[in-house]
Write an enzyme that holds these catalytic residues in place. Structure first.
Site, mmCIF file in Angstrom:
data_model
loop_
_atom_site.group_PDB
_atom_site.id
_atom_site.type_symbol
_atom_site.label_atom_id
_atom_site.label_comp_id
_atom_site.label_asym_id
_atom_site.label_seq_id
_atom_site.Cartn_x
_atom_site.Cartn_y
_atom_site.Cartn_z
ATOM 1 N N ASP A 108 0.811 -1.228 0.000
ATOM 2 C CA ASP A 108 0.000 0.000 0.000
ATOM 3 C C ASP A 108 0.838 1.270 0.000
ATOM 4 O OD1 ASP A 108 -2.243 -1.608 0.064
ATOM 5 O OD2 ASP A 108 -2.428 -1.548 2.227
ATOM 6 N N GLU A 109 2.098 1.169 -0.395
ATOM 7 C CA GLU A 109 2.944 2.359 -0.387
ATOM 8 C C GLU A 109 3.496 2.723 -1.756
ATOM 9 O OE1 GLU A 109 5.742 2.638 2.750
ATOM 10 O OE2 GLU A 109 4.174 2.371 4.257
#
Lengths: 316, 316, 316, 316
Positions: D260-261
């Site tokens: 999620d980065e």
């Protein structure tokens, strides 16, 4: 955004053709200019440029319209904005037009160049509502809007204190059906003597004369408190309430002879529901109006708006 | 939201007065009902109820309008929606009206009660555009919309496969200016034989007759691809492009005799700019239309909409 | 909205149960009160009320928590707000609590009543940024916020003129790590001597002590310039720029001991893109912050916020 | 948008310098190309290009990084996208690189050119949620997404029918902690044998291995159902509900090794309130997720995204 860097902003409109970007960028490189921003747009739906839609005053350096070239270009209209760092650029306000002439002529361009080190002079006209003028003056005072504000004119005296609290001169020019002509004459005097570049109608509830509008064509910005073209004319929040819409809006646009029909610069909307009274719409709408008007003024000040066929191209 | 709990939904409109909420809540408590949701709204701007704006068929249990009471209430109109858990409530479809009559009469109410355990039957009408109907069928299939879908009618055959892929019957009812009456007669037959509760016009490009509209008053939901009242009529995205707006919208509304002027249920808007062609507006608008129509259908299915004076009160 | 009508606002939190609305509405009808607005909400996910989350000062008339009743209610927490027209209502500040006691006790309510004819006193704390405080003072001066503003405190002197231009007293209370305790003691003195009801941190860049926070629990409103919980802590626009988000936000919340983790009252967001510098985010964010903070203050002033389990129920 | 015109899309990243636009536009004009769109961006905050952030596979035509030039450019990174009409342009896939080499070398460019007449092959991975995959397939079928879709892989079998109804092959590749390696080997086989260009994780609830991610660097698009960086990780709607936020969001991003980065491509948000249950957030969020994912896929397909320092430049 180039921030505090000094720039020249070159705005171009011409019949679409091959090689325009190469010619413009090549010209700038040749004169040692650094391009900080370059935006362009082609609109194949727009036919030849309309003479009537250009404000002579706004296009100080423009070349005559190259009619044969336009006629030979069925593919539409080309728009371009280039922002050039002044540092290193070997052209100035005095020498630019002569150097540029060959490129402009080749493509039949209407063009103008704005020198970012020259601060525009903004006049504000108001009636009784303070939210828009207070917001503009706050932004001006806090460095958001890089303009000079010679004065604010009100046809009512209500906003005198609000304006003066920002250290700005307030002129009261009352108007009645009988005195309309004289009042506008007085306004024009002020505009001329103060060398005003553009006018903001910050909820000014009077209609300007055709002659003033054409004199400041594409240099008068109005805020209308509805999502145009819905609810043009008076009392738009009442109209919205009566129709039972679920969203309200605000629209900033250049003023033309057709009331509320000028080229739209910016719009915003906000959800409402059945619990909102007309008074709620007015209150909520104020927040929209302030932001939409401030946005339009900023875009105008930064020379980011081109107008053609009653529509805007906004390079932001 | 009460989720899967079975509920009765009581909708009330009446002249505003003191004690209505106490009377309604007291009645429900007396009958051992648990109130899961209660919403109410007073509109002081709306005068006495208009006879003409109510659909007889939609208000199966309504009492006669108490004219003296309405006349004695200059303070406006009161709207209420109460959702009552069926578990424990000692009234049923058969016994409710009799028990409720005294309260309704006292306040001159128009009212209706919907029994959440009865699934509404939704007919869908389409032409050639698939995005709205596909979206509705997807939501229905995936449990978002608790309805029965007896069939989809298309005046063109284009969407036959798309509809059938959801296991739904597709009826092709072509129409021409000459066959309009017969086509609608056939449509009415289908509506009757399938016991349809409400109709969704999922980009159905035909106008329904006055008699069909009044028969399904406040039970026909349309999606218009503009931010009404802006750009009513045909080709709204073309109109929006030509006007140069900076925001587009979509509007769902109940159909009335006045084209695109029925009570608005839901609206949404989306920012665009000069780079968007008409085709881009059409593409981006589809996403708005789907969501706005689905929202209106959901609100209708959950009995969350009251209509008065051509406006909606939406208790969501 | 009831506009200029004088009202009492009754806020209730209690274990969910049958008959609460009927009891409340019945009580009000019995005392000849006209209900102008009634909102309620059931949250089945919230267990028994937490003692710690209530501010004693804020709930002047509350009854003791009815533990057996709460324990017997596994179905969650019930919230209600009723706005009662004072005209005709036969209870007053002096007589309300005694009359109401039986209802409150029966349902184990925590409750409070606000008398709309009593104007709240709002203190504002600032540092160097003027946009939020100027906006609040503008709204106050223009009748949007019905409060008294005894003074503004700044730990810097920068905003002295901006505040005084609204005719409001400015107290300069500078602070350093060494003088923190004394500065807050001076602040508390001011709060007490001015009988302040609630505090707005209008971009005040200092952390308040635990003891001050608990003393004004649910009565200190902060604006954080990010979409919480994203980018808590210092320099959120820099964090947002570095992460490359496509949307920025602002969050108003009640202050608790946990920095940026108090109950959220209002949020708003705005689309950005790669062209936006940190300075652009700061500029655009100001418009969000002003509106989000003003919204939270308005909701607080109108007694529309209930807090439970670190979340807000906002009846707007 | 150029619509159905065939184009080449040239993407460039290099140290900022004077004359880049002139050189690029001059090169294209020299080869008789018509520029349909040209966008550029300078980011002064980004230092020399990082070797690690480029996907070798994605930059098939790139020149070696000109280190001295980069080192000599403290002023940041320059990004450019040019769309050239193929009609009239005298270069092709075979001849472009050789002709272009001198320009690329002069400015130390990393670059790639995409030929718009070559259709990208898109693989879709799913688990149990159908809304994203159904939406993508609908857009593909209705001409919004110009890609080939060789197959959809699901680690569950739930969506087999939904996928097949669009005439697309569904491969069921179940996975457990023990079979993770074999499952991914099977997936890689499918990707290779089908000559896949990029992968869409349409709510695929499995983490891909580092080696697969680096192999498809900047060619795997994920949708996360929160407004990142808020609520990364599992069950973001539950996290959002527990925190009591007033707005929810969805984020599409390129997948990197950090969960999620990865670089964010598109985001959208939606207002909620206390009445929304977790189930409501899930339902409302689906509409956000679909639109945000579809937008990211469209931008990728049209070669409008450049990545640098874990951020995207999106020229739309």
């Amino acid at each position: 955004m180039p921030g505090d860097v000094q720039t020249a902003r070159l705005l171009i409109t011409c019949p679409d053709a091959r090689g325009i970007i190469a010619a413009v960028a090549g010209f700038i490189a040749e004169h040692h200019g650094n391009i900080l921003e370059a935006d362009q747009h082609s609109d194949p739906t727009q036919g030849p440029l309309q003479g009537g839609c250009w404000a002579p005053g706004a296009w100080t350096g423009r070349t005559p319209l190259n009619v044969p070239s336009a006629a030979a270009s069925p593919q539409g209209t080309f728009f371009m904005r280039v922002e050039i760092e002044l540092d290193g650029f070997d052209l100035t306000r005095d020498t630019f037009a002569t150097a540029w002439e060959a490129v402009a002529r080749r493509f039949g361009m209407r063009w103008n160049v704005y020198w970012g080190n020259e601060v525009k002079r903004m006049a504000i006209l108001v009636s009784k509502e303070s939210h828009c003028v207070s917001d503009l003056l706050w932004r001006w005072r806090n460095g958001e809007l890089r303009v000079d504000v010679p004065w604010v004119v009100g046809n009512h005296v209500d906003l005198l204190d609000a304006v003066r609290s920002y250290g700005v001169t307030f002129h009261h020019l009352p108007v009645s059906p009988e005195t309309r002509t004289q009042q506008e004459a007085r306004l024009v005097e002020l505009l001329e003597s103060s060398d005003v570049d553009f006018i903001v109608l910050a909820r000014y509830m009077q209609v300007l004369s055709s002659s003033l509008v054409s004199r400041f064509a594409q240099r008068i910005i109005n805020i209308h408190h509805s999502f145009l073209p819905a609810f043009a004319g008076p009392r738009p929040y009442h109209q919205a309430f009566d129709r039972g819409v679920k969203i309200i809006g605000a629209t900033s646009h250049y003023v033309t002879d057709q009331l509320d029909e000028g080229p739209i610069i910016a719009q915003a909307t906000l959800a409402i529901d059945h619990r909102d009274t007309v008074e709620d719409l007015v209150r909520k709408g104020r927040d929209l109006e302030r932001v939409v008007l401030a946005d339009a003024v900023r875009l105008h000040v930064e020379d980011k708006i081109l107008v053609s066929h009653n529509k805007t191209v906004v390079f932001d």
